[in-house]
Write a protein that holds these residues in place. Sequence first.
Motif, PDB file in Angstrom:
ATOM      1  N   TRP A  25      65.766  -3.438  48.441  1.00 38.67           N
ATOM      2  CA  TRP A  25      66.842  -4.313  48.919  1.00 38.67           C
ATOM      3  C   TRP A  25      68.087  -4.215  48.049  1.00 38.67           C
ATOM      4  O   TRP A  25      69.189  -4.055  48.588  1.00 38.67           O
ATOM      5  CB  TRP A  25      66.368  -5.761  49.011  1.00 38.67           C
ATOM      6  CG  TRP A  25      65.394  -6.033  50.120  1.00 38.67           C
ATOM      7  CD1 TRP A  25      65.160  -5.261  51.225  1.00 38.67           C
ATOM      8  CD2 TRP A  25      64.513  -7.152  50.210  1.00 38.67           C
ATOM      9  NE1 TRP A  25      64.178  -5.843  52.004  1.00 38.67           N
ATOM     10  CE2 TRP A  25      63.767  -7.001  51.405  1.00 38.67           C
ATOM     11  CE3 TRP A  25      64.268  -8.258  49.400  1.00 38.67           C
ATOM     12  CZ2 TRP A  25      62.807  -7.929  51.809  1.00 38.67           C
ATOM     13  CZ3 TRP A  25      63.318  -9.192  49.801  1.00 38.67           C
ATOM     14  CH2 TRP A  25      62.600  -9.024  50.994  1.00 38.67           C
ATOM     15  N   PRO A  26      67.972  -4.300  46.718  1.00 37.38           N
ATOM     16  CA  PRO A  26      69.196  -4.158  45.919  1.00 37.38           C
ATOM     17  C   PRO A  26      69.900  -2.822  46.137  1.00 37.38           C
ATOM     18  O   PRO A  26      71.143  -2.764  46.167  1.00 37.38           O
ATOM     19  CB  PRO A  26      68.676  -4.290  44.476  1.00 37.38           C
ATOM     20  CG  PRO A  26      67.439  -5.129  44.594  1.00 37.38           C
ATOM     21  CD  PRO A  26      66.814  -4.686  45.885  1.00 37.38           C
ATOM     22  N   THR A  27      69.135  -1.747  46.313  1.00 38.36           N
ATOM     23  CA  THR A  27      69.738  -0.430  46.554  1.00 38.36           C
ATOM     24  C   THR A  27      70.473  -0.409  47.887  1.00 38.36           C
ATOM     25  O   THR A  27      71.600   0.099  47.999  1.00 38.36           O
ATOM     26  CB  THR A  27      68.655   0.659  46.525  1.00 38.36           C
ATOM     27  OG1 THR A  27      68.015   0.659  45.248  1.00 38.36           O
ATOM     28  CG2 THR A  27      69.254   2.031  46.799  1.00 38.36           C
ATOM     29  N   ILE A  28      69.834  -0.950  48.920  1.00 35.65           N
ATOM     30  CA  ILE A  28      70.445  -0.976  50.252  1.00 35.65           C
ATOM     31  C   ILE A  28      71.711  -1.828  50.248  1.00 35.65           C
ATOM     32  O   ILE A  28      72.758  -1.424  50.789  1.00 35.65           O
ATOM     33  CB  ILE A  28      69.427  -1.503  51.296  1.00 35.65           C
ATOM     34  CG1 ILE A  28      68.329  -0.458  51.525  1.00 35.65           C
ATOM     35  CG2 ILE A  28      70.123  -1.850  52.609  1.00 35.65           C
ATOM     36  CD1 ILE A  28      67.107  -0.997  52.232  1.00 35.65           C
ATOM     37  N   THR A  37      62.204   9.805  59.341  1.00 36.67           N
ATOM     38  CA  THR A  37      63.595   9.687  58.917  1.00 36.67           C
ATOM     39  C   THR A  37      64.068   8.236  58.894  1.00 36.67           C
ATOM     40  O   THR A  37      65.208   7.950  59.200  1.00 36.67           O
ATOM     41  CB  THR A  37      64.510  10.510  59.843  1.00 36.67           C
ATOM     42  OG1 THR A  37      64.198  10.209  61.195  1.00 36.67           O
ATOM     43  CG2 THR A  37      64.336  11.978  59.602  1.00 36.67           C
ATOM     44  N   ASP A  38      63.220   7.314  58.495  1.00 24.83           N
ATOM     45  CA  ASP A  38      63.589   5.916  58.345  1.00 24.83           C
ATOM     46  C   ASP A  38      64.556   5.795  57.166  1.00 24.83           C
ATOM     47  O   ASP A  38      64.181   5.956  56.017  1.00 24.83           O
ATOM     48  CB  ASP A  38      62.312   5.090  58.086  1.00 24.83           C
ATOM     49  CG  ASP A  38      62.572   3.604  58.005  1.00 24.83           C
ATOM     50  OD1 ASP A  38      63.729   3.220  57.733  1.00 24.83           O
ATOM     51  OD2 ASP A  38      61.617   2.839  58.203  1.00 24.83           O
ATOM     52  N   TRP A  60      70.214  -3.411  61.690  1.00 20.18           N
ATOM     53  CA  TRP A  60      68.870  -3.925  61.407  1.00 20.18           C
ATOM     54  C   TRP A  60      68.053  -2.890  60.650  1.00 20.18           C
ATOM     55  O   TRP A  60      67.925  -1.759  61.092  1.00 20.18           O
ATOM     56  CB  TRP A  60      68.219  -4.247  62.752  1.00 20.18           C
ATOM     57  CG  TRP A  60      66.909  -4.965  62.728  1.00 20.18           C
ATOM     58  CD1 TRP A  60      65.692  -4.456  63.080  1.00 20.18           C
ATOM     59  CD2 TRP A  60      66.666  -6.327  62.395  1.00 20.18           C
ATOM     60  NE1 TRP A  60      64.710  -5.415  62.973  1.00 20.18           N
ATOM     61  CE2 TRP A  60      65.284  -6.591  62.548  1.00 20.18           C
ATOM     62  CE3 TRP A  60      67.488  -7.373  61.964  1.00 20.18           C
ATOM     63  CZ2 TRP A  60      64.705  -7.822  62.300  1.00 20.18           C
ATOM     64  CZ3 TRP A  60      66.916  -8.612  61.715  1.00 20.18           C
ATOM     65  CH2 TRP A  60      65.552  -8.822  61.882  1.00 20.18           C
ATOM     66  N   PHE A  61      67.525  -3.282  59.505  1.00 19.80           N
ATOM     67  CA  PHE A  61      66.672  -2.400  58.705  1.00 19.80           C
ATOM     68  C   PHE A  61      67.317  -1.030  58.521  1.00 19.80           C
ATOM     69  O   PHE A  61      66.670   0.004  58.664  1.00 19.80           O
ATOM     70  CB  PHE A  61      65.284  -2.307  59.325  1.00 19.80           C
ATOM     71  CG  PHE A  61      64.432  -3.529  59.060  1.00 19.80           C
ATOM     72  CD1 PHE A  61      63.295  -3.440  58.284  1.00 19.80           C
ATOM     73  CD2 PHE A  61      64.778  -4.766  59.574  1.00 19.80           C
ATOM     74  CE1 PHE A  61      62.517  -4.567  58.023  1.00 19.80           C
ATOM     75  CE2 PHE A  61      64.018  -5.897  59.323  1.00 19.80           C
ATOM     76  CZ  PHE A  61      62.878  -5.808  58.539  1.00 19.80           C
ATOM     77  N   VAL A  62      68.595  -1.052  58.251  1.00 17.83           N
ATOM     78  CA  VAL A  62      69.455   0.104  58.001  1.00 17.83           C
ATOM     79  C   VAL A  62      69.643   0.983  59.229  1.00 17.83           C
ATOM     80  O   VAL A  62      70.765   1.165  59.697  1.00 17.83           O
ATOM     81  CB  VAL A  62      68.932   0.961  56.815  1.00 17.83           C
ATOM     82  CG1 VAL A  62      69.831   2.171  56.587  1.00 17.83           C
ATOM     83  CG2 VAL A  62      68.849   0.133  55.542  1.00 17.83           C
ATOM     84  N   SER A  63      68.558   1.527  59.773  1.00 17.52           N
ATOM     85  CA  SER A  63      68.716   2.641  60.705  1.00 17.52           C
ATOM     86  C   SER A  63      68.303   2.358  62.145  1.00 17.52           C
ATOM     87  O   SER A  63      68.248   3.275  62.962  1.00 17.52           O
ATOM     88  CB  SER A  63      67.909   3.839  60.186  1.00 17.52           C
ATOM     89  OG  SER A  63      66.604   3.463  59.814  1.00 17.52           O
TER      90      SER A  63
END
Length: 474
Positions: free
Chosen positions: A29-32, A201-202, A292-295
């Motif tokens: 989470w901190p990285t995202i 590829t998530d 949502w959830f990055v991708s």
Amino acid sequence: MVQLFKLPYDRVSPKDKDSFAYTTLVKRWPTILTGVINTVTNINHELHSSSSPDAQAQIEEGKQIVAKISAMKHEMGRNTPLPLIEDDGEGNVQCYNEEIETFPEEERGWSKVNWLFAECYVYRRLRSFFAVTQHWKIFDPFFQSKADTYRSSSGAIIHLAKALNAMVEQKDLLDRSDEPGSPLEIAFMEMIQADLWGNATDLSLLVDLKYEDLQKLQAVGAAAQAEQAKLILRNDLDKAWAHIKSLKNGRVDIVMDNAGFELYTDFIFADFLISCTPFVSEIVFHGKAIPWFVSDVLPYDFTWAIDSLLDRDFFASASTPPTAEDTENLVTLASRWKSHLASGKFRLSVPTDTPLGLAQTDSLGGFWTTQYAYQDLPEAAPQVLAELQKADLVVFKGDLNYRKLIGDAWWPTTTPFDEALGPLAGKITLLSLRTNKADTIAGLAEGIAERLDKEDASWRVSGKYAVVSFSSRK
């Protein structure tokens, strides 16, 4: 307030420091979130040289977004209680806030609350930072990373395009007999395994997965597919194929996961069912209402993925740029998919121009970005369940959908899949295609978990293994 299904086992939580939930809290989470801060900051930097009269106002709003994200990162590090989501005028605020208020005060901290709720909360709250602005309201902070990863998958994309186009051209030669091992069955297994492993590829996991691993998992040759099948720990593909063969003019729904290459493999599998088999005549795709959830797939991502294949320059800068023949294969493929959309053979469950965030909790677009497990679907969103019941098969893609199907709980690994589905069991015929990227799992045969615990301690979360789980409507 929705009456939630009472799980017989605890949900996965960062309380367990050996869990992937804990790794997510302290690292992923901190990285995202740092990535989103960098994206907004870079745009703000570019706006300083803009002559637009709105540039300064957008810069100020961008600074506010960065400050709010930074504050959320700080909360995570200090394990403060989760604050309520501000009313931003969009859907799915009340459902989160009502559930937060049910948590005991001492259990509201970031390291205490269950992982499924907290992870969904992160993305819904992140959306609120953008939703309350004027100039960033329709901005997807993850779009560029989705586009870059799509472009980087050009080799696998071209390979699959050629394979499917050739199959469509020769579909009359496919033996459609019910005999095991028929050409049509072999082709089905190829296409559905490509769709299964497309989840490699998530983007929310790219902070942990090296590019060469993605290339390996995206291998699409027959030999590679046979090897990958050995890594499917529960394999109900035969049951799925038997069910599909029983259909006539059937409808298959796909509850999508990631944009980019995985969405491409969703289209490949869907096109195969429509163009190469006599069993299916309609595919309905279900996407997300907010980033949502990055991708995950937004309505815009859905049409953009097809349009990019028609853009002869899109893959030109890829590490594997297409030849003229490759480009023609991509154009042929995308043109066929455009035709499917025009005829209704392909359909997004919401209008393709649906604005971000406006879908409500119990709507086709809104439910997928709530915190609810799918065990709660009959109670939380009966209208959504009623729509899914119109399908002959509902395919749930990816790890989050699997976590939601079984409530992200610490089930004993040999728990029957239908038992773990709770109140959803028997309501729809479903197929879950999941590469393992989280701790929860059910439906395995005796001894599998114990063997893998000794051989590969990361088997639950690495994405190397998969489960394919089928459940019939009663």
